[in-house]
Design a protein around this motif. Sequence first.
Motif, mmCIF file in Angstrom:
data_model
loop_
_atom_site.group_PDB
_atom_site.id
_atom_site.type_symbol
_atom_site.label_atom_id
_atom_site.label_comp_id
_atom_site.label_asym_id
_atom_site.label_seq_id
_atom_site.Cartn_x
_atom_site.Cartn_y
_atom_site.Cartn_z
ATOM 1 N N LEU A 48 0.169 -6.755 -3.000
ATOM 2 C CA LEU A 48 -0.230 -7.870 -2.529
ATOM 3 C C LEU A 48 -0.678 -7.659 -0.947
ATOM 4 O O LEU A 48 -1.550 -8.584 -0.207
ATOM 5 N N SER A 49 -0.437 -6.579 -0.332
ATOM 6 C CA SER A 49 -0.868 -6.163 1.033
ATOM 7 C C SER A 49 -2.315 -6.243 1.388
ATOM 8 O O SER A 49 -3.070 -5.742 0.315
ATOM 9 N N SER A 50 -2.756 -6.663 2.619
ATOM 10 C CA SER A 50 -4.254 -6.594 2.684
ATOM 11 C C SER A 50 -4.723 -5.342 3.384
ATOM 12 O O SER A 50 -5.776 -4.853 3.209
ATOM 13 N N ASP A 51 -3.618 -4.327 3.266
ATOM 14 C CA ASP A 51 -3.979 -3.172 3.937
ATOM 15 C C ASP A 51 -4.053 -2.191 2.566
ATOM 16 O O ASP A 51 -3.384 -1.908 1.842
ATOM 17 N N TRP A 52 -5.399 -1.726 2.412
ATOM 18 C CA TRP A 52 -5.678 -0.718 1.159
ATOM 19 C C TRP A 52 -4.728 0.111 1.150
ATOM 20 O O TRP A 52 -4.579 0.704 -0.073
ATOM 21 N N THR A 53 -4.265 0.864 2.233
ATOM 22 C CA THR A 53 -3.658 2.037 2.093
ATOM 23 C C THR A 53 -2.012 1.792 1.733
ATOM 24 O O THR A 53 -1.446 2.745 0.975
ATOM 25 N N ILE A 54 -1.918 0.650 1.660
ATOM 26 C CA ILE A 54 -0.428 0.259 1.152
ATOM 27 C C ILE A 54 -0.733 -0.303 -0.200
ATOM 28 O O ILE A 54 0.309 0.116 -1.199
ATOM 29 N N SER A 55 -1.640 -0.814 -0.658
ATOM 30 C CA SER A 55 -1.837 -1.624 -1.769
ATOM 31 C C SER A 55 -2.334 -0.744 -2.851
ATOM 32 O O SER A 55 -2.296 -0.828 -4.075
ATOM 33 N N GLU A 56 -3.119 0.284 -2.478
ATOM 34 C CA GLU A 56 -3.776 1.191 -3.471
ATOM 35 C C GLU A 56 -2.864 2.170 -4.237
ATOM 36 O O GLU A 56 -2.838 2.000 -5.533
#
Length: 173
Positions: free
Chosen positions: A13-21
């Motif tokens: 659910l994070s808006s940070d792609w480096t976390i969500s990917e």
Amino acid sequence: MAHDLATLKAHFLSSDWTISEPALDALISLASPEVLDFLLALLDQPDVLVRNRACIALHEIGDSRAVPALLQAIRKPENEAYRGSLVYALEYLDCQHLLPDLFDLLFYGDSEVQMGAKRILDHQSFTFRADDLYAIKSKWEAIRGQLEQRVNPFTTTEEIQACVNGFLAYLRE
């Protein structure tokens, strides 16, 4: 594992792609019933980026139990500008009973939706009745002129006509 799954869900659910990917990839590899339920619940998510991520995961997981929820989300008026990812999620799922719905997407959708619907129509087998084909024929006759006015570099009127003709051929048998 429950803590790990909870963490993956939060990261997804994070808006940070480096976390969500990485969470997206991990949830796809798990593909458990709990993961499927989580992803399906996200189809009602107002954040289009989260919803699109859920669609990517559903596409990759390939569980046809997602079809009713995806179809429901596609039909929501508030998703009209964001249906491309929802149709994409259907690509490898069992859509055999969705022939009229897929033609509606092909006729009335934007470029991305049309491409996705056409891919499904071109690659899957369908169960349908003659009434479905007559309804498709009638809609096509009504919408064809309007489609010729729209510029769509990806799905031409001729390609749509060929798709329609391919199914209407069953009426002659």
